[in-house]
Design a protein around this motif. Structure first.
Motif, PDB file in Angstrom:
ATOM      1  N   ILE A  12      33.281  27.006  44.315  1.00 29.52           N
ATOM      2  CA  ILE A  12      34.344  27.602  44.682  1.00 29.52           C
ATOM      3  C   ILE A  12      34.708  28.951  43.949  1.00 29.52           C
ATOM      4  N   ARG A  13      34.045  29.275  43.224  1.00 28.96           N
ATOM      5  CA  ARG A  13      34.480  30.994  42.617  1.00 28.96           C
ATOM      6  C   ARG A  13      33.748  31.604  43.400  1.00 28.96           C
ATOM      7  N   ALA A  16      35.854  32.062  46.616  1.00 32.35           N
ATOM      8  CA  ALA A  16      36.955  33.020  46.547  1.00 32.35           C
ATOM      9  C   ALA A  16      35.764  34.988  46.558  1.00 32.35           C
ATOM     10  N   LEU A  46      42.837  30.554  53.378  1.00 30.03           N
ATOM     11  CA  LEU A  46      42.682  30.600  52.389  1.00 30.03           C
ATOM     12  C   LEU A  46      43.998  28.886  52.223  1.00 30.03           C
ATOM     13  N   LEU A  51      42.584  26.671  49.064  1.00 25.34           N
ATOM     14  CA  LEU A  51      42.982  27.386  47.645  1.00 25.34           C
ATOM     15  C   LEU A  51      44.509  27.784  47.740  1.00 25.34           C
ATOM     16  N   ALA A  54      45.822  24.213  45.207  1.00 25.02           N
ATOM     17  CA  ALA A  54      43.589  23.646  44.993  1.00 25.02           C
ATOM     18  C   ALA A  54      44.027  23.124  43.948  1.00 25.02           C
ATOM     19  N   LEU A  70      41.282  27.765  39.132  1.00 22.18           N
ATOM     20  CA  LEU A  70      42.334  28.259  39.567  1.00 22.18           C
ATOM     21  C   LEU A  70      41.567  29.780  39.443  1.00 22.18           C
ATOM     22  N   SER A  73      39.517  31.752  40.648  1.00 25.79           N
ATOM     23  CA  SER A  73      39.110  32.301  42.048  1.00 25.79           C
ATOM     24  C   SER A  73      40.457  33.562  42.412  1.00 25.79           C
ATOM     25  N   VAL A  88      48.849  33.342  46.414  1.00 19.83           N
ATOM     26  CA  VAL A  88      48.168  32.208  45.787  1.00 19.83           C
ATOM     27  C   VAL A  88      48.454  31.403  45.056  1.00 19.83           C
ATOM     28  N   ASN A  92      50.802  27.941  44.360  1.00 20.45           N
ATOM     29  CA  ASN A  92      50.178  27.207  43.358  1.00 20.45           C
ATOM     30  C   ASN A  92      50.694  26.459  41.976  1.00 20.45           C
TER      31      ASN A  92
END
Lengths: 343, 515
Positions: A12-13, A16, A46, A51, A54, A70, A73, A88, A92
């Motif tokens: 995931i990282r 991103a 995104l 994301l 997320a 998160l 990211s 983002v 979130n």
């Protein structure tokens, strides 16, 4: 609770990071110039990666990330553009504040933002909201707002952008994080859905997220300054050979190496609010110092918009001022510390 | 204005201004400051944000109406010598004007500051320019079409390098002024030139031999209408946008011999004198920016509903006190540097009997061909340099440069700190004042960069004050005979009867009889 493995979290990282490198960095100047198409294109990407939501579980279309993933990211995205990373974050935090039944009404891909407001700005009475906020980051052209008030008693209210009595006006003067376009908000008897939330988790996440954005911005500033200092020659040598420049780069490296730990409870879903305040203050002050020095390393070239480094300075300054100026955050931190000790 | 400055006159704050019978000059300075303040309040501040917005969208946009309004208040002529029709100011006058204008808008102030910077090499060029371009500037000031000046030093590959004689020797200079019959042909590119795209006249530094830039660095006066001159780019800046920064291209631009400013090869030391003269005003620009932020945030705290109760917070009180403190120190630094330059370093030239005597000669006589021919002759240029050596010394100039550099560097840091702190006090939700504070913060950053980065300036403080070095900042003496009554010579012949031995003595005794 997330079931993501270590490998999945690393992926995931990396995703991103790659998105920032391929899609955000090349568009950073357009995003800063207020290009709506560029912003919309980034947002679509995104959303495709999940994301924007997320933290939510799969049932609500989310990726089920924990807070630390998160934040990691968001930091990577901020290397590409701090404003997009702020969108983002705000999305979130807003969606994580909503109740399960409210989430089902939200169109996939819609952009929601969390707005915190003081009692002198907004009042909620019988589900109706009145008041004015001079500048709400990310609110312009958002599809919905989650208004979080901490006093006189903590309450959160969800309002869709088309609500009757709601007026949003673009903040044309916005200096930093311009891909999260700010607006003034007027509410006159606006009806909203009240959410059972004390706002503490949302505010902690907001501050930790701003710290992550600040770190991403500072990383990018350091990389740009380092590269330039190796390439630019003055006095017959690369400017990195001059102590005056070397010292500034060293100070940037030291600030980046001092990475604070955000102690998370419950497997990383909740943050310590007091620590989030401290981390936000430290990271944003560091980002302002680093980006200001990065412009200095570039000299006159750095002061020119096309170089892209002065934008980082403006973005970092906004991190220092959002969601509240650091001196206010400092005040809140000490209140929390004192309350803890009294308890 | 900060409270401390408001309660005390200039002569109370800076007693040195009244030294050597300078009281009338202080009164003139007070009047100049009042004019600058009136102009700033009536014309500059009301337009500052709008001009910033427009130039942010189109960096080539320029507000000539504002220049006309400034011209009416004498903002284009305060540095022009009195014999040429100006106010005869030097660094102090430029600094005082800059602080006042920068409280309202540093970008607009820079239009007038860059104009003054363009003029300053001409002051060193001696009286030959009084009746040429300087008189033309004076005439234009009262017309509907005022003319602006610019000074072009920086090149794409040489920024810091062109602001220090030692670095210049190793610099990668791409420009070249080639000797041709009757003058020079200039080729190359200059970068980040404030006023570059709007100036009618540009003083420009180029080497006549790019392999030896330090020895052949030479100042020229270029007419922007010349064939081969082009504005190749208008830069999009972070701040101080009202004053355009341009890239200028010179494609074999012809400059006649009489428009060589000073002597061929004197450009490096002349640049140091220009910087010694211009850095106190940059310190003043920074002080004005800090003061602008301080005054705005204080007014917001005192008057705005959104700020209710904040003044009762000790944090806010301490922050405001810190701003007042820093602004006061920055002002003391730039005034000390400016008065040092004007009194101890350069002022002696302008008040020298030979210069004063020439100033009393009517322009109509100075303009006659034989006199004009003598004034622009190589011997007259030598005489100007000799006068400089007689009235000051390299050590005195080095010390003055160091003080100027200190004022500039510290001022730039103060501007950044105060604007940053003011913005933090106000926060994002402060309303209309936030846009002004953000603009001042963006404007402030340039003060740490232009006129030499703060780092370079501090190296000059080290050399000039910590190590008491003497930097080569006077053009070298040549064996000439200086006429102390130059006005008597109208036939273009070399003036006679000056003891060059005395001049040499004045130049090598390390203090020029002053320090």
């Amino acid at each position: 609770m997330t079931g993501a493995t270590v490998a999945e979290r690393a992926e995931i990282r990396a995703m991103a990071r790659e998105l920032a490198r391929r899609e955000l960095t090349p568009r950073a100047a357009s995003l800063d110039a207020g290009d709506q198409d560029a912003r919309a294109a980034c947002w679509r990407l995104l959303v495709e990666l999940g994301l924007d939501r997320a933290l939510l579980d799969e049932q609500h279309g989310g990726a089920g990330l924990d807070v630390s993933d998160l934040l990691a990211s968001i930091e990577e995205l901020a290397v590409g553009d701090g404003g997009i990373a702020a969108c983002v974050l705000l999305s979130n935090v807003a969606l994580a504040t909503l109740a399960s039944e409210q989430l089902t009404d939200i169109t996939p891909g819609a952009r929601w933002v969390l707005i915190s407001a003081g009692s002198s700005e907004m009042t909620v009475s019988d589900g109706k909201i009145d008041g004015r906020i001079a500048c709400a980051l990310g609110a312009h052209e958002a599809d919905g707002l989650v208004l979080s008030l901490t006093s006189p008693k903590p309450v959160a209210v969800a309002v869709s952008a088309g609500a009757s009595g709601l007026t949003l006006q673009r903040d044309a003067a916005q200096m930093g994080l311009r891909a999260a376009p700010a607006a003034s908000i007027e509410m006159a008897g606006v009806k909203g859905s009240v959410i059972a939330s004390n706002g503490a988790a949302a505010h902690a996440l907001l501050r930790a997220g701003v710290a992550a954005i600040a770190r991403g911005i500072a990383r990018q500033a350091y990389e740009m300054a380092f590269e330039y200092a190796q390439a630019r020659r003055q006095g017959g040598v690369a400017i990195i050979e001059h102590d005056a420049v070397n010292d500034m780069l060293a100070a940037m490296a030291v600030r980046l190496a001092c990475r604070p730990v955000l102690a998370a409870e419950d497997s990383g879903r909740k943050l310590d609010g007091t620590r989030a305040l401290a981390v936000k203050i430290a990271a944003t002050d560091a980002a302002v110092a680093t980006t200001t020095d990065a412009v200095q390393v570039f000299g006159g070239t750095g002061y020119m918009v096309e170089t892209g480094v002065e934008k980082l300075m403006r973005d970092a300054k906004y991190c220092q001022l959002f969601p509240e100026p650091n001196w206010v955050a400092q005040d809140q931190l000490m209140r929390a510390e004192r309350a803890d000790r009294t308890a | 204005m900060t409270a401390l400055a408001q309660q005390r006159s200039l002569s109370e704050q800076f007693p040195r201004l009244t030294a050597d019978g300078g009281r009338p000059n202080v009164r003139e300075l007070e009047r100049l400051r009042a004019r600058a303040r009136r102009f700033a309040e009536a014309h500059v501040r009301p337009r500052a944000l709008e001009i910033d917005r427009r130039t942010g969208e189109d960096p080539s946009w320029f507000d000539w109406d504002l220049v006309r309004a400034g011209a009416e208040q004498g903002m284009l002529s305060f540095l022009i010598p009195k014999p040429a029709g100006g106010a005869g100011g030097l660094s102090t006058q430029a600094a005082v004007v800059m602080e006042e204008l920068c409280v309202a808008c540093p970008g607009i102030a820079l239009i007038f500051g860059a104009h003054a910077l363009g003029i300053s090499p001409l002051l060193l060029g001696g009286p030959s320019h009084w009746d040429g371009v300087l008189a033309e500037l004076i005439a234009s000031e009262s017309s509907r079409e005022p003319q602006l000046m610019a000074c072009a030093i920086t090149e794409p590959e040489a920024g810091t390098d062109v602001e220090d004689p030692d670095l210049l020797a190793r610099a990668r200079i791409s420009s070249h002024a080639r000797r041709v019959p009757g003058g020079f042909r200039l080729s190359g590119t200059k970068r980040f030139i404030s006023n570059g795209s709007v100036a009618r006249w540009i003083t420009i530094l180029m080497p006549t031999d790019p392999r030896r830039p330090a020895e052949t660095w030479t100042c020229f006066l270029v007419d922007a209408h010349s064939e081969g001159f082009a504005v190749s780019r208008a830069e999009h800046k972070m701040g101080q946008r009202a004053c355009p920064a341009a890239e200028l291209t010179f494609d074999s631009v012809f400059v006649p011999d009489e428009r060589v400013v000073g002597r061929e090869g004197d450009g490096a030391p002349a640049t140091m004198i220009v910087l010694a003269c211009s850095r106190p005003p940059v310190g003043a620009i920074a002080t004005g920016i800090a003061r602008g932020a301080y005054e705005r945030v204080l007014a917001w705290l005192e008057e705005d509903r959104a700020a209710r109760g904040l003044l009762e917070r000790q944090h806010v009180q301490l922050a405001l006190a810190g701003m007042e403190e820093e602004i006061h120190l920055a002002r003391q630094l730039y005034m000390d540097a400016a008065t040092e330059l004007d009194h101890a370093a350069l002022g002696g030239v302008m008040s020298h009997p030979a210069v004063r005597a020439l100033g009393h000669v009517p322009a109509s006589i100075r303009g006659r061909a034989p006199v004009r021919g003598w004034l622009s002759s190589e011997r007259a240029r030598d005489a100007t340099i000799a006068l400089l050596h007689r009235t000051t010394s390299e050590r005195a100039m080095t010390r003055s440069l160091a003080l100027s550099s200190m004022a500039k560097a510290r001022g730039g840091d103060v501007a950044m700190r105060v604007t940053g702190a003011a913005l933090e006090l106000a926060g994002l939700r402060a309303g209309a004042v936030r846009a002004e504070l953000e603009k001042l913060w963006r404007d402030a950053k340039l003060c740490q960069i232009y006129e030499g980065t703060n780092q370079l300036n501090r190296i000059e403080v080290y050399r000039g004050l910590c190590r008491r070095e003497t930097i080569a900042c006077l053009p070298p003496l040549r064996p000439i005979r200086l006429d102390t009554d130059a006005s008597a010579h109208t036939n273009g012949d070399a003036p006679a009867h000056l003891d060059t031995g005395a001049l040499r003595h004045a130049s090598v005794d390390g203090n020029g009889g002053r320090s």
